[in-house]
Design a protein around this motif. Sequence first.
Motif, PDB file in Angstrom:
ATOM      1  N   ASP A  81       0.811  -1.218   0.000  1.00  0.00           N
ATOM      2  CA  ASP A  81       0.000   0.000   0.000  1.00  0.00           C
ATOM      3  C   ASP A  81       0.843   1.267   0.000  1.00  0.00           C
ATOM      4  O   ASP A  81       0.435   2.302  -0.526  1.00  0.00           O
ATOM      5  N   ASP A  82       2.017   1.202   0.620  1.00  0.00           N
ATOM      6  CA  ASP A  82       2.892   2.378   0.653  1.00  0.00           C
ATOM      7  C   ASP A  82       3.802   2.454  -0.575  1.00  0.00           C
ATOM      8  O   ASP A  82       4.761   3.213  -0.607  1.00  0.00           O
ATOM      9  N   GLU A  83       3.477   1.636  -1.607  1.00  0.00           N
ATOM     10  CA  GLU A  83       4.184   1.592  -2.887  1.00  0.00           C
ATOM     11  C   GLU A  83       5.571   0.960  -2.783  1.00  0.00           C
ATOM     12  O   GLU A  83       6.380   1.048  -3.703  1.00  0.00           O
ATOM     13  N   LYS A  84       5.857   0.321  -1.667  1.00  0.00           N
ATOM     14  CA  LYS A  84       7.118  -0.416  -1.544  1.00  0.00           C
ATOM     15  C   LYS A  84       7.037  -1.702  -2.375  1.00  0.00           C
ATOM     16  O   LYS A  84       6.063  -2.449  -2.278  1.00  0.00           O
ATOM     17  N   VAL A  85       8.047  -1.928  -3.195  1.00  0.00           N
ATOM     18  CA  VAL A  85       8.091  -3.133  -4.030  1.00  0.00           C
ATOM     19  C   VAL A  85       8.710  -4.269  -3.217  1.00  0.00           C
ATOM     20  O   VAL A  85       9.750  -4.083  -2.566  1.00  0.00           O
ATOM     21  N   VAL A  86       8.078  -5.425  -3.250  1.00  0.00           N
ATOM     22  CA  VAL A  86       8.545  -6.568  -2.458  1.00  0.00           C
ATOM     23  C   VAL A  86       8.549  -7.830  -3.312  1.00  0.00           C
ATOM     24  O   VAL A  86       7.989  -7.865  -4.412  1.00  0.00           O
ATOM     25  N   VAL A  87       9.185  -8.850  -2.772  1.00  0.00           N
ATOM     26  CA  VAL A  87       9.162 -10.190  -3.363  1.00  0.00           C
ATOM     27  C   VAL A  87       8.476 -11.124  -2.374  1.00  0.00           C
ATOM     28  O   VAL A  87       8.806 -11.122  -1.180  1.00  0.00           O
ATOM     29  N   VAL A  88       7.512 -11.891  -2.853  1.00  0.00           N
ATOM     30  CA  VAL A  88       6.784 -12.837  -2.011  1.00  0.00           C
ATOM     31  C   VAL A  88       7.205 -14.255  -2.392  1.00  0.00           C
ATOM     32  O   VAL A  88       7.102 -14.641  -3.562  1.00  0.00           O
ATOM     33  N   LYS A  89       7.694 -14.985  -1.418  1.00  0.00           N
ATOM     34  CA  LYS A  89       8.144 -16.356  -1.658  1.00  0.00           C
ATOM     35  C   LYS A  89       7.219 -17.331  -0.950  1.00  0.00           C
ATOM     36  O   LYS A  89       6.991 -17.224   0.259  1.00  0.00           O
ATOM     37  N   ARG A  90       6.677 -18.259  -1.707  1.00  0.00           N
ATOM     38  CA  ARG A  90       5.817 -19.300  -1.135  1.00  0.00           C
ATOM     39  C   ARG A  90       6.678 -20.510  -0.812  1.00  0.00           C
ATOM     40  O   ARG A  90       7.426 -21.001  -1.660  1.00  0.00           O
ATOM     41  N   LEU A  91       6.591 -20.986   0.418  1.00  0.00           N
ATOM     42  CA  LEU A  91       7.422 -22.097   0.867  1.00  0.00           C
ATOM     43  C   LEU A  91       6.692 -23.427   0.700  1.00  0.00           C
ATOM     44  O   LEU A  91       5.507 -23.542   1.025  1.00  0.00           O
ATOM     45  N   ASN A  92       7.422 -24.402   0.232  1.00  0.00           N
ATOM     46  CA  ASN A  92       6.918 -25.770   0.135  1.00  0.00           C
ATOM     47  C   ASN A  92       7.794 -26.683   0.980  1.00  0.00           C
ATOM     48  O   ASN A  92       9.008 -26.495   1.048  1.00  0.00           O
ATOM     49  N   GLY A  93       7.190 -27.644   1.632  1.00  0.00           N
ATOM     50  CA  GLY A  93       7.967 -28.623   2.391  1.00  0.00           C
ATOM     51  C   GLY A  93       8.274 -28.212   3.813  1.00  0.00           C
ATOM     52  O   GLY A  93       9.055 -28.877   4.489  1.00  0.00           O
ATOM     53  N   VAL A  94       7.700 -27.099   4.284  1.00  0.00           N
ATOM     54  CA  VAL A  94       7.902 -26.696   5.673  1.00  0.00           C
ATOM     55  C   VAL A  94       6.857 -27.408   6.527  1.00  0.00           C
ATOM     56  O   VAL A  94       5.654 -27.173   6.392  1.00  0.00           O
ATOM     57  N   LEU A  95       7.311 -28.283   7.409  1.00  0.00           N
ATOM     58  CA  LEU A  95       6.402 -29.123   8.174  1.00  0.00           C
ATOM     59  C   LEU A  95       6.069 -28.561   9.549  1.00  0.00           C
ATOM     60  O   LEU A  95       5.276 -29.135  10.292  1.00  0.00           O
ATOM     61  N   GLN A  96       6.680 -27.429   9.894  1.00  0.00           N
ATOM     62  CA  GLN A  96       6.422 -26.828  11.196  1.00  0.00           C
ATOM     63  C   GLN A  96       4.973 -26.380  11.314  1.00  0.00           C
ATOM     64  O   GLN A  96       4.343 -25.995  10.329  1.00  0.00           O
ATOM     65  N   GLY A  97       4.441 -26.407  12.533  1.00  0.00           N
ATOM     66  CA  GLY A  97       3.140 -25.817  12.796  1.00  0.00           C
ATOM     67  C   GLY A  97       3.241 -24.304  12.759  1.00  0.00           C
ATOM     68  O   GLY A  97       4.339 -23.738  12.727  1.00  0.00           O
ATOM     69  N   ASP A  98       2.089 -23.636  12.786  1.00  0.00           N
ATOM     70  CA  ASP A  98       2.089 -22.177  12.676  1.00  0.00           C
ATOM     71  C   ASP A  98       2.864 -21.512  13.806  1.00  0.00           C
ATOM     72  O   ASP A  98       3.584 -20.535  13.585  1.00  0.00           O
ATOM     73  N   VAL A  99       2.753 -22.038  15.015  1.00  0.00           N
ATOM     74  CA  VAL A  99       3.422 -21.420  16.165  1.00  0.00           C
ATOM     75  C   VAL A  99       4.936 -21.477  15.999  1.00  0.00           C
ATOM     76  O   VAL A  99       5.648 -20.475  16.186  1.00  0.00           O
ATOM     77  N   GLU A 100       5.463 -22.663  15.631  1.00  0.00           N
ATOM     78  CA  GLU A 100       6.901 -22.819  15.438  1.00  0.00           C
ATOM     79  C   GLU A 100       7.393 -21.963  14.276  1.00  0.00           C
ATOM     80  O   GLU A 100       8.457 -21.338  14.343  1.00  0.00           O
ATOM     81  N   PHE A 101       6.590 -21.930  13.201  1.00  0.00           N
ATOM     82  CA  PHE A 101       6.974 -21.121  12.030  1.00  0.00           C
ATOM     83  C   PHE A 101       7.053 -19.647  12.401  1.00  0.00           C
ATOM     84  O   PHE A 101       8.010 -18.953  12.037  1.00  0.00           O
ATOM     85  N   TRP A 102       6.066 -19.146  13.126  1.00  0.00           N
ATOM     86  CA  TRP A 102       6.072 -17.742  13.525  1.00  0.00           C
ATOM     87  C   TRP A 102       7.289 -17.428  14.397  1.00  0.00           C
ATOM     88  O   TRP A 102       7.890 -16.360  14.273  1.00  0.00           O
ATOM     89  N   ALA A 103       7.636 -18.349  15.267  1.00  0.00           N
ATOM     90  CA  ALA A 103       8.783 -18.124  16.155  1.00  0.00           C
ATOM     91  C   ALA A 103      10.078 -18.017  15.358  1.00  0.00           C
ATOM     92  O   ALA A 103      10.881 -17.090  15.560  1.00  0.00           O
ATOM     93  N   GLU A 104      10.293 -18.957  14.439  1.00  0.00           N
ATOM     94  CA  GLU A 104      11.531 -18.955  13.651  1.00  0.00           C
ATOM     95  C   GLU A 104      11.563 -17.787  12.662  1.00  0.00           C
ATOM     96  O   GLU A 104      12.601 -17.134  12.477  1.00  0.00           O
ATOM     97  N   ALA A 105      10.420 -17.506  12.023  1.00  0.00           N
ATOM     98  CA  ALA A 105      10.373 -16.403  11.063  1.00  0.00           C
ATOM     99  C   ALA A 105      10.582 -15.060  11.758  1.00  0.00           C
ATOM    100  O   ALA A 105      11.175 -14.141  11.183  1.00  0.00           O
ATOM    101  N   SER A 106      10.137 -14.944  12.988  1.00  0.00           N
ATOM    102  CA  SER A 106      10.353 -13.709  13.755  1.00  0.00           C
ATOM    103  C   SER A 106      11.834 -13.472  13.998  1.00  0.00           C
ATOM    104  O   SER A 106      12.321 -12.334  13.952  1.00  0.00           O
ATOM    105  N   VAL A 107      12.568 -14.546  14.272  1.00  0.00           N
ATOM    106  CA  VAL A 107      14.015 -14.436  14.455  1.00  0.00           C
ATOM    107  C   VAL A 107      14.666 -13.929  13.168  1.00  0.00           C
ATOM    108  O   VAL A 107      15.515 -13.020  13.191  1.00  0.00           O
ATOM    109  N   ILE A 108      14.263 -14.501  12.032  1.00  0.00           N
ATOM    110  CA  ILE A 108      14.834 -14.104  10.746  1.00  0.00           C
ATOM    111  C   ILE A 108      14.503 -12.643  10.440  1.00  0.00           C
ATOM    112  O   ILE A 108      15.358 -11.891   9.957  1.00  0.00           O
TER     113      ILE A 108
END
Length: 261
Positions: free
Chosen positions: A7-34
Motif C-alpha cells: 500500500d505504501d508503494e514499496k516493491v517486495v518479493v513474495v516467496k511461497r514455501l513448500n515442504g515446511v512441516l512446522q506448525g504455525d506457532v513454530e513457524f512464527w517463532a523462527e520467522a520472527s528471528v529471521i
Amino acid sequence: MYKGVLDDEKVVVVKRLNGVLQGDVEFWAEASVIRNINQRHLVKLWGFCADNQHKLLVYEYLENGSLDKILFLDAELGLEQRYKIALGTANGLLYLHEEGLEWVLHCDIKPQNILLDDQLEPKVADFGMSKLFTDIYGIKDMQGRGYMALEWMMNLKIDAKVDVYNYGIVLLELLSRKSASILISTLAKEYNECNQLVQYVTEKIQIEGLEEVINPRLLCEYEKKKLEGLMKVNLLCVQEDRNARPTMSKVVELLLDNDHE
C-alpha cells in the motif's frame, strides 16, 4: 516467487514455501528471528504469514536480481565489481555465523541466492531456510551440482564450514566465469573423485598458469597480485577437510588484506 507492491508503494518479493512441516506457532517463532536479522549484506525480510500448509515470506526487492543472471551471461563484471561482490557476500555470512544475536547456517550459498541492488552491492538471500525446515538435510536436495561439501555427501554433522565451502565455490565462479556444474564436469574427466577441486585448480595453475582458471577478461586488467590473492582465498575455502577451511571472519580478513596490498 512473486513480485508485489504494498500500500505504501514499496516493491517486495513474495516467496511461497513448500515442504515446511512446522506448525504455525513454530513457524512464527523462527520467522520472527529471521525478520529481526538486519545487516546491509543480507536481504531484509519484511514480513511473513502462515495458515496451516500455506506459508509465505515477504522480502525486500532488489533491482538487479540474482548474481547468476549477470555472472554467466554477456553482461561483464570488472575485477573491482567481482571483489566487491565477494567481500559483501563474505560479510553477510560473517554476520550470520559470528556477529548476530542468533547463530544461523545458510546451507545453500550459490549465485542464485546472492542478489544485487542498483549499485551491484550484494545481499545474501534465503539465509533462514535452515531454521524453517525441520530436517536440515532436506536442504541438501536443493543444492546444485558442485556446491555440495564432502560432509553433506557423507551425512556428517553440518556446521558453518559448509557455508565456507559453498562460498569458495561462488568465489571460483566469480573468478572463472564458469558455473560449478561445468567446473565439476571438467574435473570428473581428469579425476576419479569430484571432491578434488583444490588439487585440480592448483595443478591447472602450476602447469598452465593462472590464465587457465581465471576469466581472460579479468587478466586484461592484470592486477595479478590481487587475482592470486583471491584464488588463494578460494582454495582455502574449498579444502576437502573442513577443519582446514578458514572461518568467515578469517575470509573477510584475508580479502581486506588482499585489497590493501
